[in-house]
Design an enzyme around this catalytic site. Structure first.
Site, short mmCIF file in Angstrom:
data_model
loop_
_atom_site.label_atom_id
_atom_site.label_comp_id
_atom_site.label_asym_id
_atom_site.label_seq_id
_atom_site.Cartn_x
_atom_site.Cartn_y
_atom_site.Cartn_z
CG LEU A 107 -36.16 0.50 1.49
CD1 LEU A 107 -36.26 1.25 2.82
CD2 LEU A 107 -36.84 1.29 0.38
CB ILE A 138 -34.44 -4.71 -2.45
CG1 ILE A 138 -34.70 -3.57 -3.45
CG2 ILE A 138 -35.71 -5.07 -1.69
CD1 ILE A 138 -35.12 -2.26 -2.82
CE LYS A 139 -31.03 -5.09 5.68
NZ LYS A 139 -30.76 -4.33 6.93
CB VAL A 140 -34.78 -10.44 0.26
CG1 VAL A 140 -35.68 -11.68 0.32
CG2 VAL A 140 -35.33 -9.44 -0.75
#
Length: 378
Positions: A107, A138-140
């Site tokens: 996400l 978690i996409k960064v």
């Protein structure tokens, strides 16, 4: 064993670059896990926008939201987090069976925050807590501002999918941030074995941009120069990927990494993203077939996923002809195309395109919510 399943024999995990509620509710995701060896999923704003705008799958969810709930971003997160949780629950069996190596669903933090370290940290922590699943990533983005956030989040025990990587130099910074984050965590006496990360290296966008530059130069080229330009068409993205994989092997070896490995740490695998073929002149599974190697992930959109199942060819390609890959990159510089400038442009374009997709997503959520509300009051 179909070709998708066969990738596991080469040490590569197949993830699906797609999410939609019917996939989660009709048993299709479970079938892909069982029949095709699917081991994970990725999402992004464009995927959610298409799912919400082009179907009635989310109408009931929007209808159930109180009328005073006016925050469009919160509405999006309401449906997105539900889907991410459902996917994570289905993939939990993969997570357990692979001892936390696979079974993840990703996400993304808001692309509006790509150049703000502190706000990225706040949002990543909030989404991690909201989803509440061990097997979420978690996409960064791998921007200059994103990299220190990645190191900090890893040190806090979050699973991170680093997205929008194009340059080998940036990849190395990301890998070092991952290792530094684990070292901070280990120094604090905390477990490093439950922290997972992938470095998402984008492929087809590189060839799309470089091929366009080569095509312009070919209009006025002749002789040996024309031959050199033609030799680069459709070759740079794969060459760049092979050299990145070579760096992966070097970074995740030696005393520094082995110390973490003894404490249970797992490597930050390279994940090949943007692997659909944009140029119809190229084989439709080019960016799957030519990037097969152990300890990697390929996240594949549905059409390419189906195509590779049907006619994908298997061999250990990532370690083939690495010297030729370096020659390709050398030739690129000799013809006057700067890989540094290309990758910088692709990162800027990628951040902008993700922000544009998020704009479209929020518009779709607002329109869908209004349509459902009007229908209910009619």
């Amino acid at each position: 064993m179909n070709p998708l399943q066969g990738l596991q024999e080469y040490g590569q995990s197949v993830w699906l670059d797609y999410i939609r509620r019917d996939l989660l509710e009709n048993g299709e995701l479970r079938r892909l896990i069982t029949d095709d060896g699917l081991r994970g999923m990725t999402s992004n704003p464009a995927i959610f926008e298409k799912a919400i705008a082009d179907s009635a799958l989310y109408d009931a969810a929007f209808a159930a939201v109180p009328k005073h709930h006016a925050d469009t971003k919160a509405l999006y997160e309401l449906v997105a987090i539900h889907d991410i949780q459902a996917a994570a629950d289905i993939l939990r069996s993969v997570y357990d069976a692979t001892q936390r190596r696979d079974g993840y669903v990703s996400l993304e933090v808001s692309p509006y925050l790509a150049h703000d370290t502190d706000k990225t940290l706040v949002e990543a922590r909030r989404l991690w807590t909201a989803v509440g699943r061990e097997n979420v990533m978690i996409k960064v983005p791998g921007t200059p501002e994103g990299i220190p956030a990645i190191e900090q989040l890893i040190s806090e025990g979050l699973n991170i999918n680093v997205t929008l990587l194009f340059a080998r130099e940036v990849y190395e910074h990301v890998a070092q941030a991952f290792i530094a984050g684990l070292e901070k965590r280990a120094a604090a006496g905390k477990d490093v074995g439950h922290v997972a990360s992938v470095a998402s290296f984008f492929i087809s966008r590189i060839d799309t941009l470089i091929d366009s530059q080569l095509s312009e130069r070919l209009k006025n080229a002749a002789g040996a120069e024309r031959g050199r330009l033609e030799s680069l068409l459709g070759k740079v993205a794969i060459a760049n990927g092979k050299l990145t994989y070579e760096r992966y092997g070097a970074i995740f070896s030696g005393p520094r990494w082995e110390k973490l490995q003894r404490q249970g740490a797992q490597t930050q695998r390279v994940l090949w993203a943007s692997t659909s073929t944009k140029n119809p002149a190229y084989r439709d599974v080019l960016y799957v077939e030519e990037l097969i190697g152990s300890d990697t992930v390929n996240t594949i959109p549905p059409a390419t996923f189906d195509a590779f199942r049907d006619h994908g060819r298997l061999r250990q390609t990532l370690t083939e002809n690495v010297a030729a890959a370096q020659q390709t990159m050398d030739t690129l510089g000799q013809v006057g195309i700067s890989m540094q400038e290309v990758t910088a442009q692709l990162l800027d374009d990628g951040v902008r395109l993700f922000a544009d997709a998020f704009d479209k997503l929020l518009t779709a959520v607002e329109q869908k919510s209004a349509t459902v509300a009007n229908r209910a009051s009619a």
